[in-house]
Design a protein around this motif. Sequence first.
Motif, PDB file in Angstrom:
ATOM      1  N   VAL A  17      -3.685   0.708   1.091  1.00 54.08           N
ATOM      2  CA  VAL A  17      -4.214   1.972   0.606  1.00 54.08           C
ATOM      3  C   VAL A  17      -5.315   1.641  -0.386  1.00 54.08           C
ATOM      4  O   VAL A  17      -5.148   0.746  -1.222  1.00 54.08           O
ATOM      5  N   SER A  18      -6.442   2.319  -0.245  1.00 53.48           N
ATOM      6  CA  SER A  18      -7.556   2.069  -1.167  1.00 53.48           C
ATOM      7  C   SER A  18      -8.005   3.376  -1.800  1.00 53.48           C
ATOM      8  O   SER A  18      -7.742   4.463  -1.270  1.00 53.48           O
ATOM      9  N   ASP A  19      -8.730   3.214  -2.905  1.00 54.07           N
ATOM     10  CA  ASP A  19      -9.389   4.390  -3.469  1.00 54.07           C
ATOM     11  C   ASP A  19     -10.728   4.580  -2.754  1.00 54.07           C
ATOM     12  O   ASP A  19     -11.043   3.852  -1.808  1.00 54.07           O
ATOM     13  N   GLN A  20     -11.518   5.527  -3.229  1.00 54.18           N
ATOM     14  CA  GLN A  20     -12.729   5.859  -2.475  1.00 54.18           C
ATOM     15  C   GLN A  20     -13.839   4.823  -2.644  1.00 54.18           C
ATOM     16  O   GLN A  20     -14.855   4.890  -1.946  1.00 54.18           O
ATOM     17  N   SER A  21     -13.644   3.872  -3.555  1.00 52.38           N
ATOM     18  CA  SER A  21     -14.590   2.756  -3.629  1.00 52.38           C
ATOM     19  C   SER A  21     -14.075   1.546  -2.826  1.00 52.38           C
ATOM     20  O   SER A  21     -14.594   0.448  -2.952  1.00 52.38           O
ATOM     21  N   PHE A  22     -13.008   1.764  -2.053  1.00 53.18           N
ATOM     22  CA  PHE A  22     -12.434   0.747  -1.161  1.00 53.18           C
ATOM     23  C   PHE A  22     -11.747  -0.386  -1.917  1.00 53.18           C
ATOM     24  O   PHE A  22     -11.530  -1.461  -1.380  1.00 53.18           O
ATOM     25  N   LYS A  23     -11.430  -0.140  -3.174  1.00 52.04           N
ATOM     26  CA  LYS A  23     -10.593  -1.095  -3.910  1.00 52.04           C
ATOM     27  C   LYS A  23      -9.158  -0.892  -3.426  1.00 52.04           C
ATOM     28  O   LYS A  23      -8.652   0.235  -3.396  1.00 52.04           O
ATOM     29  N   ILE A  24      -8.518  -1.996  -3.017  1.00 61.04           N
ATOM     30  CA  ILE A  24      -7.157  -1.879  -2.490  1.00 61.04           C
ATOM     31  C   ILE A  24      -6.176  -1.669  -3.639  1.00 61.04           C
ATOM     32  O   ILE A  24      -6.121  -2.453  -4.593  1.00 61.04           O
ATOM     33  N   ILE A  25      -5.428  -0.565  -3.567  1.00 60.18           N
ATOM     34  CA  ILE A  25      -4.459  -0.181  -4.597  1.00 60.18           C
ATOM     35  C   ILE A  25      -3.138  -0.877  -4.346  1.00 60.18           C
ATOM     36  O   ILE A  25      -2.491  -1.382  -5.250  1.00 60.18           O
ATOM     37  N   GLU A  26      -2.738  -0.892  -3.069  1.00 57.26           N
ATOM     38  CA  GLU A  26      -1.464  -1.527  -2.728  1.00 57.26           C
ATOM     39  C   GLU A  26      -1.527  -1.966  -1.277  1.00 57.26           C
ATOM     40  O   GLU A  26      -2.180  -1.316  -0.453  1.00 57.26           O
ATOM     41  N   ARG A  27      -0.858  -3.048  -0.997  1.00 57.65           N
ATOM     42  CA  ARG A  27      -0.801  -3.485   0.403  1.00 57.65           C
ATOM     43  C   ARG A  27       0.590  -4.006   0.713  1.00 57.65           C
ATOM     44  O   ARG A  27       1.335  -4.404  -0.178  1.00 57.65           O
ATOM     45  N   VAL A  28       0.916  -4.019   2.001  1.00 55.75           N
ATOM     46  CA  VAL A  28       2.225  -4.496   2.414  1.00 55.75           C
ATOM     47  C   VAL A  28       2.056  -5.195   3.759  1.00 55.75           C
ATOM     48  O   VAL A  28       1.152  -4.860   4.533  1.00 55.75           O
ATOM     49  N   SER A  29       2.876  -6.197   4.012  1.00 55.71           N
ATOM     50  CA  SER A  29       2.851  -6.901   5.287  1.00 55.71           C
ATOM     51  C   SER A  29       4.195  -6.682   5.974  1.00 55.71           C
ATOM     52  O   SER A  29       5.253  -6.888   5.369  1.00 55.71           O
ATOM     53  N   ILE A  30       4.157  -6.257   7.220  1.00 56.22           N
ATOM     54  CA  ILE A  30       5.360  -5.870   7.960  1.00 56.22           C
ATOM     55  C   ILE A  30       5.397  -6.664   9.255  1.00 56.22           C
ATOM     56  O   ILE A  30       4.417  -6.681   9.997  1.00 56.22           O
ATOM     57  N   PRO A  31       6.511  -7.355   9.554  1.00 55.76           N
ATOM     58  CA  PRO A  31       6.559  -8.085  10.824  1.00 55.76           C
ATOM     59  C   PRO A  31       6.479  -7.107  11.998  1.00 55.76           C
ATOM     60  O   PRO A  31       7.076  -6.031  11.951  1.00 55.76           O
ATOM     61  N   THR A  32       5.742  -7.466  13.035  1.00 54.20           N
ATOM     62  CA  THR A  32       5.632  -6.607  14.216  1.00 54.20           C
ATOM     63  C   THR A  32       6.887  -6.753  15.058  1.00 54.20           C
ATOM     64  O   THR A  32       7.157  -7.831  15.591  1.00 54.20           O
ATOM     65  N   SER A  33       7.693  -5.674  15.111  1.00 61.74           N
ATOM     66  CA  SER A  33       8.838  -5.693  16.043  1.00 61.74           C
ATOM     67  C   SER A  33       8.622  -4.549  17.034  1.00 61.74           C
ATOM     68  O   SER A  33       7.529  -4.425  17.562  1.00 61.74           O
ATOM     69  N   THR A  34       9.627  -3.756  17.332  1.00 57.25           N
ATOM     70  CA  THR A  34       9.397  -2.623  18.239  1.00 57.25           C
ATOM     71  C   THR A  34       8.565  -1.577  17.502  1.00 57.25           C
ATOM     72  O   THR A  34       8.532  -1.548  16.267  1.00 57.25           O
ATOM     73  N   PRO A  35       7.919  -0.674  18.246  1.00 56.24           N
ATOM     74  CA  PRO A  35       7.140   0.373  17.583  1.00 56.24           C
ATOM     75  C   PRO A  35       7.986   1.181  16.585  1.00 56.24           C
ATOM     76  O   PRO A  35       7.548   1.425  15.458  1.00 56.24           O
ATOM     77  N   ASP A  36       9.183   1.580  16.971  1.00 57.42           N
ATOM     78  CA  ASP A  36      10.010   2.416  16.097  1.00 57.42           C
ATOM     79  C   ASP A  36      10.306   1.720  14.769  1.00 57.42           C
ATOM     80  O   ASP A  36      10.118   2.281  13.698  1.00 57.42           O
ATOM     81  N   GLU A  37      10.767   0.482  14.871  1.00 56.37           N
ATOM     82  CA  GLU A  37      11.127  -0.276  13.656  1.00 56.37           C
ATOM     83  C   GLU A  37       9.901  -0.533  12.792  1.00 56.37           C
ATOM     84  O   GLU A  37       9.961  -0.425  11.559  1.00 56.37           O
ATOM     85  N   THR A  38       8.810  -0.902  13.450  1.00 54.47           N
ATOM     86  CA  THR A  38       7.605  -1.243  12.700  1.00 54.47           C
ATOM     87  C   THR A  38       7.059   0.005  12.003  1.00 54.47           C
ATOM     88  O   THR A  38       6.755  -0.024  10.801  1.00 54.47           O
ATOM     89  N   LEU A  39       6.956   1.102  12.746  1.00 53.92           N
ATOM     90  CA  LEU A  39       6.343   2.303  12.177  1.00 53.92           C
ATOM     91  C   LEU A  39       7.234   2.925  11.100  1.00 53.92           C
ATOM     92  O   LEU A  39       6.721   3.576  10.182  1.00 53.92           O
ATOM     93  N   LYS A  40       8.533   2.722  11.182  1.00 51.58           N
ATOM     94  CA  LYS A  40       9.426   3.214  10.113  1.00 51.58           C
ATOM     95  C   LYS A  40       8.962   2.641   8.766  1.00 51.58           C
ATOM     96  O   LYS A  40       8.863   3.345   7.764  1.00 51.58           O
ATOM     97  N   GLN A  41       8.632   1.364   8.786  1.00 52.50           N
ATOM     98  CA  GLN A  41       8.181   0.712   7.543  1.00 52.50           C
ATOM     99  C   GLN A  41       6.752   1.110   7.180  1.00 52.50           C
ATOM    100  O   GLN A  41       6.415   1.224   6.005  1.00 52.50           O
ATOM    101  N   VAL A  42       5.923   1.313   8.200  1.00 53.04           N
ATOM    102  CA  VAL A  42       4.551   1.784   7.951  1.00 53.04           C
ATOM    103  C   VAL A  42       4.608   3.148   7.265  1.00 53.04           C
ATOM    104  O   VAL A  42       3.926   3.386   6.255  1.00 53.04           O
ATOM    105  N   PHE A  43       5.466   4.035   7.781  1.00 56.07           N
ATOM    106  CA  PHE A  43       5.586   5.384   7.213  1.00 56.07           C
ATOM    107  C   PHE A  43       6.129   5.305   5.774  1.00 56.07           C
ATOM    108  O   PHE A  43       5.664   6.023   4.888  1.00 56.07           O
ATOM    109  N   ALA A  44       7.140   4.451   5.567  1.00 55.48           N
ATOM    110  CA  ALA A  44       7.731   4.329   4.217  1.00 55.48           C
ATOM    111  C   ALA A  44       6.649   3.935   3.207  1.00 55.48           C
ATOM    112  O   ALA A  44       6.645   4.407   2.064  1.00 55.48           O
ATOM    113  N   PHE A  45       5.715   3.121   3.656  1.00 63.28           N
ATOM    114  CA  PHE A  45       4.623   2.702   2.763  1.00 63.28           C
ATOM    115  C   PHE A  45       3.623   3.839   2.524  1.00 63.28           C
ATOM    116  O   PHE A  45       3.334   4.206   1.390  1.00 63.28           O
ATOM    117  N   PHE A  46       3.116   4.430   3.584  1.00 68.51           N
ATOM    118  CA  PHE A  46       2.060   5.441   3.432  1.00 68.51           C
ATOM    119  C   PHE A  46       2.590   6.773   2.865  1.00 68.51           C
ATOM    120  O   PHE A  46       1.822   7.536   2.281  1.00 68.51           O
TER     121      PHE A  46
END
Lengths: 286, 286
Positions: A17-46
Amino acid sequence: MYYGGIEAGGTKFVCAVSDQSFKIIERVSIPTSTPDETLKQVFAFFDQYQLKAIGIGSFGPIDVNVDSDTYGYVTSTPKKGWNNYNFVGAIKGRYDVPVAWTTDVNAAAYGEYRKGEAQLSNSCIYLTIGTGIGGGAILNGEIIDGFGHPEMGHISVPNHPNDPFEGVCPYHGNCLEGLAAGPAIEKRLQKKAQDLDKTDDFWEIEAYYIAQALVNYTMILRPEVLILGGGVMKQEQLFPLIRKAFKEIMNDYVVTPDLETYIVSPGLVDDAGITGSLLLAAEKAI
Amino acid sequence: MYYGGIEAGGTKFVCAVSDQSFKIIERVSIPTSTPDETLKQVFAFFDQYQLKAIGIGSFGPIDVNVDSDTYGYVTSTPKKGWNNYNFVGAIKGRYDVPVAWTTDVNAAAYGEYRKGEAQLSNSCIYLTIGTGIGGGAILNGEIIDGFGHPEMGHISVPNHPNDPFEGVCPYHGNCLEGLAAGPAIEKRLQKKAQDLDKTDDFWEIEAYYIAQALVNYTMILRPEVLILGGGVMKQEQLFPLIRKAFKEIMNDYVVTPDLETYIVSPGLVDDAGITGSLLLAAEKAI
């Protein structure tokens, strides 16, 4: 208001997630598994942020044709659960914001074009050489996509005179990816690229293949910068060898920028893809 | 008010004048000799008309970089008198009108894109296979020019397994042009292409090289139409052979339009270049 970026790789997802000057505020790395499992963590972050738009640079092949019924899908992949998966649909189902959608390498090319090695240029190619080989191109500020996205790793190149290797690409045998990606190196030498001595003669052969590809891209697109990323390109001894082979093969036929500034590693190091995804989110939000 | 078009080839110049609906009012063909002699006849032709703009599609290599001091020049050519010749300067010296300037193959690609085989598409490549091999590409309505114009004929392609020919390109030996242009055919077989039997086994080898190139262009640009012109392509038996070899090499890796509509001869037959030059004149006049 924030921008969200997803660099969706076959092994891991990087979300930021970045601000409008594209400075990254927070980032997370999630292992790619099935779409459901992966996106669950993507959603929890965003879910923690109020997003204005999301940009996705995805592993492929993907459907980028806006007129297609399956626009936004990952198409034919052996990766479990992702074959024919409506990635953009899943993201839009959760967040009612504009979603930019392109390949991981197109996003990286765009990141380098706007904020990296090509920021003073009108055009560039970003090529990743790792488990596979893929490329994205920017010309006059636009990502090159015609009938679909490029598959620059699958071009035909001649074998090196001292390399009879038949290649490992299941589709084309000895295409560029079949001859020069990580698995081709490992199959040929029974060693991973990173375990090979940096002075091994093999690196000249590897450089020859990459140089052939760069000459072909140059003849077809005449970009201003060629940016080489990915795991294999962590072997920095390759750069001078590639420039030397490029010079020999090109034989002064067309003018290029000085090879020291023409054939380079990513200015954003490992952040080209995620930066490009955030920038594309902002473009989409306009 | 009329548009002027110049298709400046190495052997002959075709000059034409059209009305604003691009209907050709008059045309003339002038043998290419020295610049002075050739342009004297070009001027004699265009002097008869009140022109709004002129479009030039020129043999190359040429300088198309608008920031360059030698923009508008033919650059390094062995053709007598044309080396480092300020072509656009000479035309502008005679006619005080906007002048569009690009390569012969870019002009042909643009002609086919607007009025020929690609008129329903957003992108195309025009490839000429004759005395040399050259290509131009249109993507989203724009001619592809980066650091300079493409030289698509000089890409590396693997030799056919049954063709040990070392090629005739003075720069690259067995690049595509070195293996598959007219002089390569003649050197290899001691016969001109047009004197070869239409069922000769060689045509499969020729088709293989062209197909390799088309696969590479497809992987890099994903155009919607591939248009093949030039003297060698008058051998129409090549088209089915090229489509067959393309299908085998591509091996269904990326989706393309149906090959019957993807790999085609120019819809404008021999008028792609002059039509493109007139259309580019009109674009420049806006």
